[in-house]
Design an enzyme around this catalytic site. Structure first.
Site, PDB file in Angstrom:
ATOM      1  N   HIS A 162     -10.188  -5.408  -3.564  1.00  0.00           N
ATOM      2  CA  HIS A 162      -8.858  -5.632  -2.988  1.00  0.00           C
ATOM      3  C   HIS A 162      -8.981  -6.007  -1.524  1.00  0.00           C
ATOM      4  O   HIS A 162      -9.893  -5.551  -0.823  1.00  0.00           O
ATOM      5  CB  HIS A 162      -7.963  -4.407  -3.158  1.00  0.00           C
ATOM      6  N   MET A 163      -8.037  -6.810  -1.084  1.00  0.00           N
ATOM      7  CA  MET A 163      -7.963  -7.222   0.311  1.00  0.00           C
ATOM      8  C   MET A 163      -6.741  -6.539   0.928  1.00  0.00           C
ATOM      9  O   MET A 163      -5.647  -6.602   0.367  1.00  0.00           O
ATOM     10  CB  MET A 163      -7.807  -8.751   0.377  1.00  0.00           C
ATOM     11  N   HIS A 164      -6.956  -5.863   2.068  1.00  0.00           N
ATOM     12  CA  HIS A 164      -5.836  -5.290   2.814  1.00  0.00           C
ATOM     13  C   HIS A 164      -5.288  -6.358   3.760  1.00  0.00           C
ATOM     14  O   HIS A 164      -6.061  -6.999   4.481  1.00  0.00           O
ATOM     15  CB  HIS A 164      -6.298  -4.128   3.701  1.00  0.00           C
TER      16      HIS A 164
ATOM     17  N   ASN B 296     -13.048  -3.548   2.011  1.00  0.00           N
ATOM     18  CA  ASN B 296     -14.033  -2.476   2.131  1.00  0.00           C
ATOM     19  C   ASN B 296     -14.986  -2.519   0.946  1.00  0.00           C
ATOM     20  O   ASN B 296     -14.577  -2.805  -0.179  1.00  0.00           O
ATOM     21  CB  ASN B 296     -13.327  -1.115   2.164  1.00  0.00           C
TER      22      ASN B 296
ATOM     23  N   GLU C  85     -12.121   3.380  -1.521  1.00  0.00           N
ATOM     24  CA  GLU C  85     -11.647   4.495  -2.368  1.00  0.00           C
ATOM     25  C   GLU C  85     -11.380   4.030  -3.788  1.00  0.00           C
ATOM     26  O   GLU C  85     -11.585   4.782  -4.742  1.00  0.00           O
ATOM     27  CB  GLU C  85     -10.324   5.049  -1.813  1.00  0.00           C
TER      28      GLU C  85
ATOM     29  N   ASP D  11       0.860  -1.195   0.000  1.00  0.00           N
ATOM     30  CA  ASP D  11       0.000   0.000   0.000  1.00  0.00           C
ATOM     31  C   ASP D  11       0.894   1.243   0.000  1.00  0.00           C
ATOM     32  O   ASP D  11       1.897   1.315   0.719  1.00  0.00           O
ATOM     33  CB  ASP D  11      -0.916  -0.002   1.236  1.00  0.00           C
ATOM     34  N   ILE D  12       0.526   2.201  -0.813  1.00  0.00           N
ATOM     35  CA  ILE D  12       1.335   3.418  -0.962  1.00  0.00           C
ATOM     36  C   ILE D  12       1.294   4.281   0.308  1.00  0.00           C
ATOM     37  O   ILE D  12       2.224   5.051   0.561  1.00  0.00           O
ATOM     38  CB  ILE D  12       0.868   4.205  -2.217  1.00  0.00           C
TER      39      ILE D  12
HETATM   40  P1  AMP Z   1      -9.799   1.272   0.070  1.00  0.00           P
HETATM   41  O1  AMP Z   1     -10.096   2.431   0.955  1.00  0.00           O
HETATM   42  O2  AMP Z   1     -10.158  -0.060   0.699  1.00  0.00           O
HETATM   43  O3  AMP Z   1     -10.358   1.436  -1.327  1.00  0.00           O
HETATM   44  O4  AMP Z   1      -8.211   1.218  -0.055  1.00  0.00           O
HETATM   45  C1  AMP Z   1      -7.510   1.763  -1.096  1.00  0.00           C
HETATM   46  C2  AMP Z   1      -6.047   1.701  -0.715  1.00  0.00           C
HETATM   47  O5  AMP Z   1      -5.267   1.850  -1.900  1.00  0.00           O
HETATM   48  C3  AMP Z   1      -5.592   2.793   0.247  1.00  0.00           C
HETATM   49  O6  AMP Z   1      -5.061   2.190   1.434  1.00  0.00           O
HETATM   50  C4  AMP Z   1      -4.512   3.541  -0.532  1.00  0.00           C
HETATM   51  O7  AMP Z   1      -3.455   3.958   0.277  1.00  0.00           O
HETATM   52  C5  AMP Z   1      -4.080   2.506  -1.564  1.00  0.00           C
HETATM   53  N1  AMP Z   1      -3.523   3.027  -2.791  1.00  0.00           N
HETATM   54  C6  AMP Z   1      -4.020   4.012  -3.581  1.00  0.00           C
HETATM   55  N2  AMP Z   1      -3.240   4.202  -4.662  1.00  0.00           N
HETATM   56  C7  AMP Z   1      -2.237   3.287  -4.574  1.00  0.00           C
HETATM   57  C8  AMP Z   1      -1.101   2.974  -5.375  1.00  0.00           C
HETATM   58  N3  AMP Z   1      -0.858   3.634  -6.511  1.00  0.00           N
HETATM   59  N4  AMP Z   1      -0.287   1.971  -4.977  1.00  0.00           N
HETATM   60  C9  AMP Z   1      -0.533   1.325  -3.826  1.00  0.00           C
HETATM   61  N5  AMP Z   1      -1.577   1.569  -3.029  1.00  0.00           N
HETATM   62  C10 AMP Z   1      -2.412   2.538  -3.390  1.00  0.00           C
END
Ligand code: AMP
Length: 117
Positions: free
Chosen positions: A101-103, A88, A96, A31-32
């Site tokens: 995706h799975m964290h 989420n 977002e 994650d960025i």
């Molecule tokens: P969500 O809120 O579950 O949609 O999580 C989206 C996640 O994507 C967030 O934790 C961001 O920090 C991550 N994210 C957004 N852009 C990138 C990227 N280019 N590379 C890696 N992670 C990203």
């Protein structure tokens, strides 16, 4: 394949990300904006916007998210201390990026799942 999201582009190597695992079905990258010492995003290589869009024939590939998560947790030495997997869905969960995706979060005590308001 839907090419609209940033995760589509990461999977296709059109933009750079810190990819730590990729096979025919799954891609995992850091994650960025990490919220824990280990914060990895694990995604299917097929585009699914949200949990609401999952189809029965995709159960196999989504099951693989868990085996890849366990592998990554072990490689990072957090499989015994523990970790949290989060998916989420839509606005109230704070989704977002509209690409399933799975964290994978770990490497410290994570506290309660939901912060009381
Ligand atoms: P969500 O809120 O579950 O949609 O999580 C989206 C996640 O994507 C967030 O934790 C961001 O920090 C991550 N994210 C957004 N852009 C990138 C990227 N280019 N590379 C890696 N992670 C990203």
């Amino acid at each position: 394949m839907n090419n609209d999201t940033i995760f589509d582009k990461i999977i296709q190597h059109k933009i750079t990300a810190d990819i730590l695992y990729q096979d025919k079905f799954i891609t995992a990258f850091h994650d960025i904006h990490p919220k824990a010492p280990v914060h990895v995003l694990i995604v299917p290589n097929i585009s699914i916007p949200t949990v609401n869009d999952v189809k029965i024939h995709q159960e196999f590939i989504l099951g693989k998210l868990f085996t890849v998560a366990a592998k990554i947790a072990k490689k990072n030495g957090i499989h015994e201390s523990g970790y949290r997997l989060i998916v989420n869905c839509n606005h109230h969960a704070g989704q977002e990026i509209f690409y399933f995706h799975m964290h994978l979060l770990g490497g410290r005590f994570l506290g309660p799942l939901i912060v009381p308001v």
